[in-house]
Scaffold this active site. Sequence first.
Site, PDB file in Angstrom:
ATOM      1  N   ARG A 168       0.846  -1.204   0.000  1.00 31.66           N
ATOM      2  CA  ARG A 168       0.000   0.000   0.000  1.00 31.66           C
ATOM      3  C   ARG A 168       0.878   1.249   0.000  1.00 31.66           C
ATOM      4  O   ARG A 168       1.508   1.572   1.013  1.00 31.66           O
ATOM      5  CB  ARG A 168      -0.921   0.000   1.221  1.00 31.66           C
ATOM      6  CG  ARG A 168      -1.784   1.256   1.291  1.00 31.66           C
ATOM      7  CD  ARG A 168      -2.991   1.110   2.209  1.00 31.66           C
ATOM      8  NE  ARG A 168      -2.681   1.139   3.616  1.00 31.66           N
ATOM      9  CZ  ARG A 168      -3.601   1.240   4.582  1.00 31.66           C
ATOM     10  NH1 ARG A 168      -4.887   1.303   4.276  1.00 31.66           N
ATOM     11  NH2 ARG A 168      -3.245   1.243   5.855  1.00 31.66           N
TER      12      ARG A 168
ATOM     13  N   ASP B 107      -3.744   3.780  14.407  1.00 31.52           N
ATOM     14  CA  ASP B 107      -2.877   4.206  13.308  1.00 31.52           C
ATOM     15  C   ASP B 107      -3.375   5.554  12.805  1.00 31.52           C
ATOM     16  O   ASP B 107      -4.240   6.169  13.445  1.00 31.52           O
ATOM     17  CB  ASP B 107      -2.792   3.133  12.214  1.00 31.52           C
ATOM     18  CG  ASP B 107      -4.095   2.930  11.469  1.00 31.52           C
ATOM     19  OD1 ASP B 107      -5.054   3.695  11.703  1.00 31.52           O
ATOM     20  OD2 ASP B 107      -4.153   2.016  10.629  1.00 31.52           O
TER      21      ASP B 107
HETATM   22  C1  LIG Z   1      -6.915   1.612   9.658  1.00 33.39           C
HETATM   23  C2  LIG Z   1      -5.936   0.763   8.969  1.00 33.39           C
HETATM   24  O1  LIG Z   1      -5.349   1.167   8.018  1.00 33.39           O
HETATM   25  S1  LIG Z   1      -5.625  -0.797   9.565  1.00 33.39           S
HETATM   26  C3  LIG Z   1      -4.111  -1.269   8.743  1.00 33.39           C
HETATM   27  C4  LIG Z   1      -2.951  -0.507   9.207  1.00 33.39           C
HETATM   28  N1  LIG Z   1      -2.595  -0.826  10.579  1.00 33.39           N
HETATM   29  C5  LIG Z   1      -1.779  -1.859  10.855  1.00 33.39           C
HETATM   30  O2  LIG Z   1      -1.322  -2.494   9.932  1.00 33.39           O
HETATM   31  C6  LIG Z   1      -1.479  -2.196  12.269  1.00 33.39           C
HETATM   32  C7  LIG Z   1      -0.813  -3.540  12.345  1.00 33.39           C
HETATM   33  N2  LIG Z   1      -0.549  -3.982  13.722  1.00 33.39           N
HETATM   34  C8  LIG Z   1       0.480  -3.530  14.417  1.00 33.39           C
HETATM   35  O3  LIG Z   1       1.199  -2.669  13.978  1.00 33.39           O
HETATM   36  C9  LIG Z   1       0.732  -4.159  15.758  1.00 33.39           C
HETATM   37  O4  LIG Z   1      -0.072  -5.297  15.923  1.00 33.39           O
HETATM   38  C10 LIG Z   1       0.471  -3.236  16.963  1.00 33.39           C
HETATM   39  C11 LIG Z   1       1.417  -2.057  16.907  1.00 33.39           C
HETATM   40  C12 LIG Z   1      -0.952  -2.741  16.997  1.00 33.39           C
HETATM   41  C13 LIG Z   1       0.752  -4.034  18.233  1.00 33.39           C
HETATM   42  O5  LIG Z   1       2.057  -4.569  18.118  1.00 33.39           O
HETATM   43  P1  LIG Z   1       2.866  -5.106  19.365  1.00 33.39           P
HETATM   44  O6  LIG Z   1       2.670  -4.163  20.509  1.00 33.39           O
HETATM   45  O7  LIG Z   1       4.262  -5.398  18.928  1.00 33.39           O
HETATM   46  O8  LIG Z   1       2.108  -6.454  19.686  1.00 33.39           O
HETATM   47  P2  LIG Z   1       2.650  -7.708  20.463  1.00 33.39           P
HETATM   48  O9  LIG Z   1       3.650  -7.323  21.491  1.00 33.39           O
HETATM   49  O10 LIG Z   1       1.478  -8.490  20.934  1.00 33.39           O
HETATM   50  O11 LIG Z   1       3.373  -8.548  19.314  1.00 33.39           O
HETATM   51  C14 LIG Z   1       3.696  -9.916  19.454  1.00 33.39           C
HETATM   52  C15 LIG Z   1       4.471 -10.329  18.237  1.00 33.39           C
HETATM   53  O12 LIG Z   1       3.644 -10.204  17.085  1.00 33.39           O
HETATM   54  C16 LIG Z   1       4.269  -9.371  16.130  1.00 33.39           C
HETATM   55  N3  LIG Z   1       3.235  -8.591  15.455  1.00 33.39           N
HETATM   56  C17 LIG Z   1       2.262  -7.829  15.995  1.00 33.39           C
HETATM   57  N4  LIG Z   1       1.499  -7.302  15.029  1.00 33.39           N
HETATM   58  C18 LIG Z   1       2.014  -7.734  13.864  1.00 33.39           C
HETATM   59  C19 LIG Z   1       1.652  -7.518  12.510  1.00 33.39           C
HETATM   60  N5  LIG Z   1       0.606  -6.766  12.175  1.00 33.39           N
HETATM   61  N6  LIG Z   1       2.393  -8.101  11.552  1.00 33.39           N
HETATM   62  C20 LIG Z   1       3.458  -8.880  11.882  1.00 33.39           C
HETATM   63  N7  LIG Z   1       3.833  -9.114  13.146  1.00 33.39           N
HETATM   64  C21 LIG Z   1       3.115  -8.548  14.127  1.00 33.39           C
HETATM   65  C22 LIG Z   1       5.195  -8.490  16.917  1.00 33.39           C
HETATM   66  O13 LIG Z   1       6.195  -7.959  16.080  1.00 33.39           O
HETATM   67  C23 LIG Z   1       5.698  -9.477  17.954  1.00 33.39           C
HETATM   68  O14 LIG Z   1       6.667 -10.302  17.320  1.00 33.39           O
HETATM   69  P3  LIG Z   1       7.841 -11.061  18.144  1.00 33.39           P
HETATM   70  O15 LIG Z   1       7.158 -11.960  19.139  1.00 33.39           O
HETATM   71  O16 LIG Z   1       8.570 -11.811  17.092  1.00 33.39           O
HETATM   72  O17 LIG Z   1       8.658  -9.999  18.810  1.00 33.39           O
HETATM   73  O1  LIG Z   2      -7.118   1.716   5.857  1.00 36.50           O
HETATM   74  C1  LIG Z   2      -8.034   1.289   6.483  1.00 36.50           C
HETATM   75  C2  LIG Z   2      -8.906   2.091   7.280  1.00 36.50           C
HETATM   76  O2  LIG Z   2      -9.767   1.538   7.967  1.00 36.50           O
HETATM   77  O3  LIG Z   2      -8.703   3.311   7.255  1.00 36.50           O
HETATM   78 MG   LIG Z   3      -7.121   3.926   5.866  1.00 40.87          MG
END
Ligand SMILES: CC(=O)SCCNC(=O)CCNC(=O)[C@H](O)C(C)(C)COP(=O)(O)OP(=O)(O)OC[C@H]1O[C@@H](n2cnc3c(N)ncnc32)[C@H](O)[C@@H]1OP(=O)(O)O
Ligand SMILES: O=CC(=O)O
Ligand SMILES: [Mg+2]
Length: 537
Positions: free
Chosen positions: A175, A459
């Site tokens: 994206r 986010d």
């Molecule tokens: C509105 C929108 O646009 S939605 C789409 C955009 N938003 C996103 O993509 C958010 C994606 N998610 C994240 O960034 C994360 O899940 C967060 C920041 C919310 C929380 O992350 P953390 O605080 O690190 O969570 P947590 O401590 O439970 O993580 C456990 C493990 O999972 C991993 N993990 C957590 N989320 C993700 C993810 N989305 N992708 C890959 N790995 C992940 C962490 O890196 C960690 O790995 P490790 O055990 O190897 O160190």
């Molecule tokens: O990108 C996704 C959203 O919910 O905003």
């Molecule tokens: Mg969005």
Amino acid sequence: MADNALGTPWRKPMTLPKGIEITGPKLPASDSVLTPEALAFVAGLQREFGAVRKGLLQRRAEVARRIAAGEKPGLLEHTRFIREGDWRVAPAPPDLDDRRTEITGPVERKMMINALNSGAKVFMADCEDALSPTWENIVQGQQNLMDAVRRTIGFTSPEGKEYRLAEKTATLVVRPRGWHLTERHVLVDGEPVSGSLFDFGLYFFHNAHELLKRGSGPYFYLPKLESHLEARLWNDVFNFAQDYVGIPRGTIRATVLIETILAAFEMEEILYELRDHAAGLNAGRWDYIFSCIKKFATEDVIFPDRVQITMTVPFMRAYTELLVRSCHKRGAHAIGGMAAFIPSRKDPEVNERAIAAVTKDKERESGDGFDGTWVAHPDLVPVAIGVFDKVLGEKPNQKDRLREDVEGKVRPEQLIDFNVPGGTVTEAGARNNISVELQYMAAWLGGSGAVAIFNLMEDAATAEISRAQLWQWLRKGARLEDGRPFTRELYEQLKREEMAKLAGMKNLEAAAQLLDELVLQPEFREFLTLPAYERLS
Ligand SMILES: CC(=O)SCCNC(=O)CCNC(=O)[C@H](O)C(C)(C)COP(=O)(O)OP(=O)(O)OC[C@H]1O[C@@H](n2cnc3c(N)ncnc32)[C@H](O)[C@@H]1OP(=O)(O)O
Ligand SMILES: O=CC(=O)O
Ligand SMILES: [Mg+2]
């Protein structure tokens, strides 16, 4: 001046194509990502499409002015032939046909490996809502993408944990940033390059051939479109890009996020513009809610607390029902959105709550006909897969559920009937908006674009809702549930109290200044990331 050292300005003008200037420091990934050939391609995109992009951004402002003056958006008369015509989007490539669960996350090295290994069908690697676009995040992110495509990506944590790709990984979809953003560290003919063209251009140039060799393709998610004309611009960009590197037109596949209220009136037109490249639509709920608030912020509608604007309030239901119908009518995938609940590996109660809430959300989506959905965390992948498995079984998708019933049931006008039955504005809601916004912007200024706050994923899109609500409630003197108006004095008091709870947090003062700028200024700022980017070092 030191050669080749981190943090020194770029000093290789001889190798840069004419008219391109890099103002950001040289980074470890600069030599492989910012090659003269790749930059020449990006400059070509910018020269070809930069003016159209600007024109479309001006058009956005003009449409917003007309809505503020009372005009109501609706279906377009002059595109009736598209809605009534008989056409379908191109068939999905094999590795994008089953999209029952898609994990998202920033283009950060460790997270990318975790996401690709998560068991999800697709990984949406994000340069947008989930990424703070520091120069380093952007350039290193491109390096990470190149390494992921070539399967050479690896990572060793400070604790010594090794990360490598598993045998079977998720299909990669990227994206790029939205049309409104620029990349100020790269100038083309003296002007900052479009962030969308920069992210798209580098990923496409470096990886298109390699992806095809490996049986996949250059796949994208397109964010924050406001009209089918913006989809047309992307389609033109795709044709230019494919011709440039010598791959057939129609190789690129794009899934468009329907995450603005105006795009919701043009879903079929958006698919039509991109029909040879279209892979589906996604219900990007968080930006969608933000867009509803933003476009109607000066009207007599007051949106209740953020937690009360759920997917089952009437206008959100109308949106998702129409989205599934529009996609399946045209043979495109309908992908659900992000439930913000984050599981916890440390707190079983939080974990259980998150799994229950996500299960319910995904049951609604799969029951409504969505072909797949987004999750924010690897521990949610089996949860979403389990729910979609029950509905899909062995089938890759449910595009055969045409949802013709929606046409008789949901009228487009319902998209802008923002009444939330029983909705209230509360002090807790205002406090939550203030605190989340402060914490999120402090993190963003520190280089993190997605964070867990109060057990929810935050986010750029969720943060937009919080600050838009505060702005609107102040402008409108919204009444709290207990009868008090939401005044500047009350805002200042709550902010002081919430800041006290966060004392010591890095970037808190800068975040508070930004919050004031966004909430107190008479003008509604189009995107929080615009003033925030000016402060991002
Ligand atoms: C509105 C929108 O646009 S939605 C789409 C955009 N938003 C996103 O993509 C958010 C994606 N998610 C994240 O960034 C994360 O899940 C967060 C920041 C919310 C929380 O992350 P953390 O605080 O690190 O969570 P947590 O401590 O439970 O993580 C456990 C493990 O999972 C991993 N993990 C957590 N989320 C993700 C993810 N989305 N992708 C890959 N790995 C992940 C962490 O890196 C960690 O790995 P490790 O055990 O190897 O160190
Ligand atoms: O990108 C996704 C959203 O919910 O905003
Ligand atoms: Mg969005």
